[in-house]
Design a protein around this motif. Structure first.
Motif, PDB file in Angstrom:
ATOM      1  N   ARG A   1      49.372  36.638  92.329  1.00  0.00           N
ATOM      2  CA  ARG A   1      48.397  37.178  91.374  1.00  0.00           C
ATOM      3  C   ARG A   1      47.759  38.447  91.921  1.00  0.00           C
ATOM      4  N   ASN A   2      47.362  38.412  93.183  1.00  0.00           N
ATOM      5  CA  ASN A   2      46.705  39.575  93.782  1.00  0.00           C
ATOM      6  C   ASN A   2      47.648  40.768  93.885  1.00  0.00           C
ATOM      7  N   ARG A   3      48.901  40.515  94.267  1.00  0.00           N
ATOM      8  CA  ARG A   3      49.870  41.611  94.345  1.00  0.00           C
ATOM      9  C   ARG A   3      50.116  42.220  92.970  1.00  0.00           C
ATOM     10  N   MET A   4      50.213  41.359  91.953  1.00  0.00           N
ATOM     11  CA  MET A   4      50.438  41.870  90.602  1.00  0.00           C
ATOM     12  C   MET A   4      49.214  42.653  90.112  1.00  0.00           C
ATOM     13  N   ALA A   5      48.019  42.179  90.406  1.00  0.00           N
ATOM     14  CA  ALA A   5      46.801  42.904  90.011  1.00  0.00           C
ATOM     15  C   ALA A   5      46.808  44.299  90.647  1.00  0.00           C
ATOM     16  N   ASN A   6      47.221  44.390  91.898  1.00  0.00           N
ATOM     17  CA  ASN A   6      47.304  45.699  92.559  1.00  0.00           C
ATOM     18  C   ASN A   6      48.328  46.596  91.873  1.00  0.00           C
ATOM     19  N   ARG A   7      49.461  46.022  91.478  1.00  0.00           N
ATOM     20  CA  ARG A   7      50.489  46.810  90.789  1.00  0.00           C
ATOM     21  C   ARG A   7      50.006  47.282  89.424  1.00  0.00           C
ATOM     22  N   ILE A   8      49.300  46.401  88.708  1.00  0.00           N
ATOM     23  CA  ILE A   8      48.769  46.771  87.397  1.00  0.00           C
ATOM     24  C   ILE A   8      47.785  47.921  87.553  1.00  0.00           C
ATOM     25  N   ASN A   9      46.901  47.819  88.535  1.00  0.00           N
ATOM     26  CA  ASN A   9      45.908  48.874  88.767  1.00  0.00           C
ATOM     27  C   ASN A   9      46.556  50.185  89.176  1.00  0.00           C
ATOM     28  N   ALA A  10      47.681  50.120  89.866  1.00  0.00           N
ATOM     29  CA  ALA A  10      48.341  51.326  90.366  1.00  0.00           C
ATOM     30  C   ALA A  10      49.187  52.020  89.301  1.00  0.00           C
ATOM     31  N   ARG A  11      49.453  51.382  88.180  1.00  0.00           N
ATOM     32  CA  ARG A  11      50.334  51.952  87.146  1.00  0.00           C
ATOM     33  C   ARG A  11      49.901  53.344  86.727  1.00  0.00           C
ATOM     34  N   ASN A  12      48.632  53.526  86.452  1.00  0.00           N
ATOM     35  CA  ASN A  12      48.137  54.819  85.963  1.00  0.00           C
ATOM     36  C   ASN A  12      47.042  55.364  86.858  1.00  0.00           C
ATOM     37  N   SER A  13      47.044  54.982  88.103  1.00  0.00           N
ATOM     38  CA  SER A  13      45.946  55.372  88.991  1.00  0.00           C
ATOM     39  C   SER A  13      45.880  56.876  89.230  1.00  0.00           C
ATOM     40  N   SER A  14      46.990  57.576  89.072  1.00  0.00           N
ATOM     41  CA  SER A  14      46.960  59.016  89.309  1.00  0.00           C
ATOM     42  C   SER A  14      46.258  59.766  88.187  1.00  0.00           C
ATOM     43  N   SER A  15      46.244  59.183  86.977  1.00  0.00           N
ATOM     44  CA  SER A  15      45.642  59.909  85.855  1.00  0.00           C
ATOM     45  C   SER A  15      44.189  59.541  85.608  1.00  0.00           C
ATOM     46  N   SER A  16      43.786  58.312  85.954  1.00  0.00           N
ATOM     47  CA  SER A  16      42.399  57.925  85.734  1.00  0.00           C
ATOM     48  C   SER A  16      42.045  56.732  86.614  1.00  0.00           C
ATOM     49  N   PRO A  17      40.806  56.648  87.074  1.00  0.00           N
ATOM     50  CA  PRO A  17      40.402  55.527  87.906  1.00  0.00           C
ATOM     51  C   PRO A  17      40.311  54.249  87.091  1.00  0.00           C
ATOM     52  N   LYS A  18      40.594  53.117  87.738  1.00  0.00           N
ATOM     53  CA  LYS A  18      40.541  51.831  87.077  1.00  0.00           C
ATOM     54  C   LYS A  18      39.381  51.038  87.644  1.00  0.00           C
ATOM     55  N   HIS A  19      38.681  50.345  86.782  1.00  0.00           N
ATOM     56  CA  HIS A  19      37.505  49.594  87.195  1.00  0.00           C
ATOM     57  C   HIS A  19      37.615  48.149  86.731  1.00  0.00           C
ATOM     58  N   TYR A  20      38.650  47.448  87.167  1.00  0.00           N
ATOM     59  CA  TYR A  20      38.826  46.064  86.781  1.00  0.00           C
ATOM     60  C   TYR A  20      38.355  45.179  87.907  1.00  0.00           C
ATOM     61  N   ALA A  21      37.468  44.248  87.602  1.00  0.00           N
ATOM     62  CA  ALA A  21      36.945  43.354  88.629  1.00  0.00           C
ATOM     63  C   ALA A  21      37.234  41.896  88.288  1.00  0.00           C
ATOM     64  N   GLY A  22      38.226  41.638  87.463  1.00  0.00           N
ATOM     65  CA  GLY A  22      38.505  40.275  87.017  1.00  0.00           C
ATOM     66  C   GLY A  22      39.176  39.403  88.058  1.00  0.00           C
ATOM     67  N   ALA A  23      40.067  39.946  88.853  1.00  0.00           N
ATOM     68  CA  ALA A  23      40.807  39.135  89.824  1.00  0.00           C
ATOM     69  C   ALA A  23      40.286  39.420  91.232  1.00  0.00           C
ATOM     70  N   PRO A  24      39.659  38.432  91.848  1.00  0.00           N
ATOM     71  CA  PRO A  24      39.173  38.655  93.216  1.00  0.00           C
ATOM     72  C   PRO A  24      40.337  38.788  94.189  1.00  0.00           C
ATOM     73  N   CYS A  25      40.190  39.645  95.171  1.00  0.00           N
ATOM     74  CA  CYS A  25      41.247  39.833  96.166  1.00  0.00           C
ATOM     75  C   CYS A  25      40.968  39.056  97.418  1.00  0.00           C
TER      76      CYS A  25
END
Length: 63
Positions: free
Chosen positions: A39-63
């Motif tokens: 779950r944590n690895r996938m959350a990191n991948r989801i956050n990294a999908r568009n990280s170059s174009s805009s910052p992501k502020h998701y706090a749903g999945a604790p790491c």
């Protein structure tokens, strides 16, 4: 289309996609279909999908 309505719609779509991906990732974890590590690895991948174009502020999945 720089900063016009098209840009806004694209950002809106990307955020919607990200929210759904995080939601399903969390559902899979809660149902025991994936481990916490997966779950944590996938959350990191989801956050990294568009990280170059805009910052992501998701706090749903604790790491």
């Amino acid at each position: 289309m720089s900063n016009g309505p098209g840009k806004y719609q694209e950002q809106k779509r990307a955020i919607g996609e990200q929210l759904w991906l995080h939601y399903y990732n969390e559902v899979l974890f809660k149902k025991g279909m994936i481990t916490e590590d997966e779950r944590n690895r996938m959350a990191n991948r989801i956050n990294a999908r568009n990280s170059s174009s805009s910052p992501k502020h998701y706090a749903g999945a604790p790491c």
